[in-house]
Design a protein around this motif. Structure first.
Motif, short mmCIF file in Angstrom:
data_model
loop_
_atom_site.label_atom_id
_atom_site.label_comp_id
_atom_site.label_asym_id
_atom_site.label_seq_id
_atom_site.Cartn_x
_atom_site.Cartn_y
_atom_site.Cartn_z
N LEU A 1 0.82 -1.21 0.00
CA LEU A 1 0.00 0.00 0.00
C LEU A 1 0.86 1.26 0.00
O LEU A 1 0.60 2.20 -0.75
CB LEU A 1 -0.92 -0.01 1.22
CG LEU A 1 -2.31 -0.62 1.04
CD1 LEU A 1 -3.06 -0.63 2.36
CD2 LEU A 1 -3.10 0.11 -0.03
N ALA A 2 1.88 1.29 0.83
CA ALA A 2 2.76 2.46 0.87
C ALA A 2 3.51 2.62 -0.45
O ALA A 2 3.74 3.74 -0.91
CB ALA A 2 3.74 2.34 2.03
N GLY A 3 3.90 1.50 -1.06
CA GLY A 3 4.56 1.59 -2.37
C GLY A 3 3.65 2.15 -3.44
O GLY A 3 4.11 2.81 -4.38
N LEU A 4 2.33 1.90 -3.32
CA LEU A 4 1.39 2.47 -4.28
C LEU A 4 1.33 3.98 -4.17
O LEU A 4 1.18 4.69 -5.16
CB LEU A 4 0.01 1.85 -4.06
CG LEU A 4 -1.06 2.12 -5.11
CD1 LEU A 4 -0.60 1.65 -6.48
CD2 LEU A 4 -2.36 1.43 -4.74
N TRP A 5 1.46 4.50 -2.95
CA TRP A 5 1.53 5.95 -2.76
C TRP A 5 2.73 6.53 -3.51
O TRP A 5 2.62 7.53 -4.22
CB TRP A 5 1.63 6.28 -1.28
CG TRP A 5 0.31 6.33 -0.56
CD1 TRP A 5 -0.55 5.30 -0.36
CD2 TRP A 5 -0.28 7.47 0.08
NE1 TRP A 5 -1.64 5.72 0.36
CE2 TRP A 5 -1.49 7.05 0.65
CE3 TRP A 5 0.12 8.78 0.24
CZ2 TRP A 5 -2.33 7.92 1.35
CZ3 TRP A 5 -0.70 9.65 0.95
CH2 TRP A 5 -1.91 9.22 1.49
N LEU A 6 3.88 5.91 -3.31
CA LEU A 6 5.10 6.42 -3.97
C LEU A 6 5.01 6.28 -5.47
O LEU A 6 5.53 7.13 -6.20
CB LEU A 6 6.31 5.65 -3.43
CG LEU A 6 6.55 5.76 -1.91
CD1 LEU A 6 7.77 4.92 -1.52
CD2 LEU A 6 6.75 7.21 -1.49
N ALA A 7 4.36 5.22 -5.95
CA ALA A 7 4.24 5.03 -7.40
C ALA A 7 3.34 6.09 -8.02
O ALA A 7 3.47 6.38 -9.22
CB ALA A 7 3.71 3.63 -7.70
N ARG A 8 2.43 6.66 -7.23
CA ARG A 8 1.52 7.69 -7.76
C ARG A 8 2.05 9.10 -7.54
O ARG A 8 1.30 10.07 -7.64
CB ARG A 8 0.14 7.53 -7.13
CG ARG A 8 -0.55 6.24 -7.54
CD ARG A 8 -2.00 6.21 -7.10
NE ARG A 8 -2.66 4.98 -7.56
CZ ARG A 8 -3.96 4.72 -7.42
NH1 ARG A 8 -4.73 5.61 -6.81
NH2 ARG A 8 -4.47 3.59 -7.85
N GLY A 9 3.30 9.23 -7.21
CA GLY A 9 3.93 10.55 -7.14
C GLY A 9 4.07 11.14 -5.76
O GLY A 9 4.62 12.24 -5.63
N ALA A 10 3.58 10.46 -4.72
CA ALA A 10 3.72 11.00 -3.37
C ALA A 10 5.16 10.83 -2.89
O ALA A 10 5.83 9.85 -3.21
CB ALA A 10 2.75 10.30 -2.42
N THR A 11 5.61 11.79 -2.10
CA THR A 11 6.96 11.71 -1.53
C THR A 11 6.90 10.97 -0.19
O THR A 11 5.82 10.75 0.38
CB THR A 11 7.54 13.10 -1.33
OG1 THR A 11 6.72 13.83 -0.38
CG2 THR A 11 7.57 13.88 -2.64
N GLU A 12 8.06 10.59 0.31
CA GLU A 12 8.11 9.90 1.59
C GLU A 12 7.63 10.81 2.72
O GLU A 12 6.98 10.35 3.67
CB GLU A 12 9.54 9.43 1.86
CG GLU A 12 10.03 8.38 0.86
CD GLU A 12 11.43 7.89 1.18
OE1 GLU A 12 12.01 8.40 2.15
OE2 GLU A 12 11.92 7.00 0.47
N VAL A 13 7.90 12.10 2.62
CA VAL A 13 7.44 13.04 3.64
C VAL A 13 5.92 13.10 3.65
O VAL A 13 5.28 13.17 4.72
CB VAL A 13 8.06 14.43 3.40
CG1 VAL A 13 7.51 15.45 4.39
CG2 VAL A 13 9.58 14.36 3.50
N GLN A 14 5.30 13.06 2.49
CA GLN A 14 3.84 13.11 2.42
C GLN A 14 3.22 11.84 3.01
O GLN A 14 2.17 11.91 3.66
CB GLN A 14 3.40 13.30 0.97
CG GLN A 14 3.72 14.68 0.40
CD GLN A 14 3.40 14.77 -1.08
OE1 GLN A 14 3.35 13.78 -1.79
NE2 GLN A 14 3.19 16.00 -1.56
#
Length: 203
Positions: free
Chosen positions: A80-93
């Motif tokens: 799930l967290a990897g899906l966030w990063l794949a959609r352009g979110a940064t680690e800080v977000q």
């Protein structure tokens, strides 16, 4: 005469695996080795390298101790967290989405993290269209085969083959030698003193 009984041949000490001569130490039996010995230890499968999503989840406890996750929780939420990063979110977000506005007590940080990662999942970003470069079209004159742009070849014939006069060229600039000569003249004129006659200096 009395018959004497036949004498039986004397038998020596019985020899066998159970009877050993006195004074000889017993030899221990050697275990038989298998035909194909197996290695004592088997190579363990190497764990895949940690992803950025796993590191973000593993570091939540340093940002807020209420969101400390176990190794099993990080592995379960990694996708799930990897899906966030794949959609352009940064680690800080991702960290901010999981730690902002927490209640005073968090009893199940893994369940709360799963709920927030699912409910606040950012939308898929549309790919940025790349502006197509206009194709450079170069034609040839049907008479002399000289190349040229389409606007210079009306009807497929160049201006020279149509009998048009060639366009006038702009006058060429000064050559380097002429430029140096003019610079020297200007320098000499600047160094010459201004000599005037008394009549010219009289007001």
């Amino acid at each position: 005469m009395q018959e004497q009984p036949e004498r039986q041949p004397e038998r020596g000490p019985e020899q066998g695996p159970e009877h050993q001569p006195e004074g000889c130490p017993e030899q221990p039996e050697r275990p038989e080795r298998p035909a194909n010995p197996q290695p004592a230890t088997t190579a363990r499968a190497a764990r895949p390298p940690r992803t950025g999503a796993y590191d973000v989840l593993a570091g939540l406890g340093r940002t807020d101790p209420r969101m400390t996750l176990s190794a099993a929780d990080c592995a379960a939420l990694e996708e799930l967290a990897g899906l966030w990063l794949a959609r352009g979110a940064t680690e800080v977000q991702v960290v901010h989405a999981l730690t902002a506005g927490l209640p005073p007590q968090v009893h199940h940080p893994a369940a709360l993290a799963r709920t927030r990662l699912t409910a606040k999942l950012p939308p898929e970003t549309a790919p940025v269209p790349v502006a197509a470069r206009p194709a450079l079209r170069v034609l040839e004159c049907t008479v002399c085969r000289d190349p040229g742009h389409p606007e210079a070849l009306p009807g497929g014939i160049c201006g020279k083959c149509r009998g048009e006069a060639p366009p006038e060229r702009a006058p060429a600039g000064l050559s380097p030698a002429e430029v140096r000569a003019r610079v020297l003249l200007l320098r000499a004129a600047a160094r010459t003193p201004d000599v005037r006659t008394p009549e010219e200096t009289r007001p």
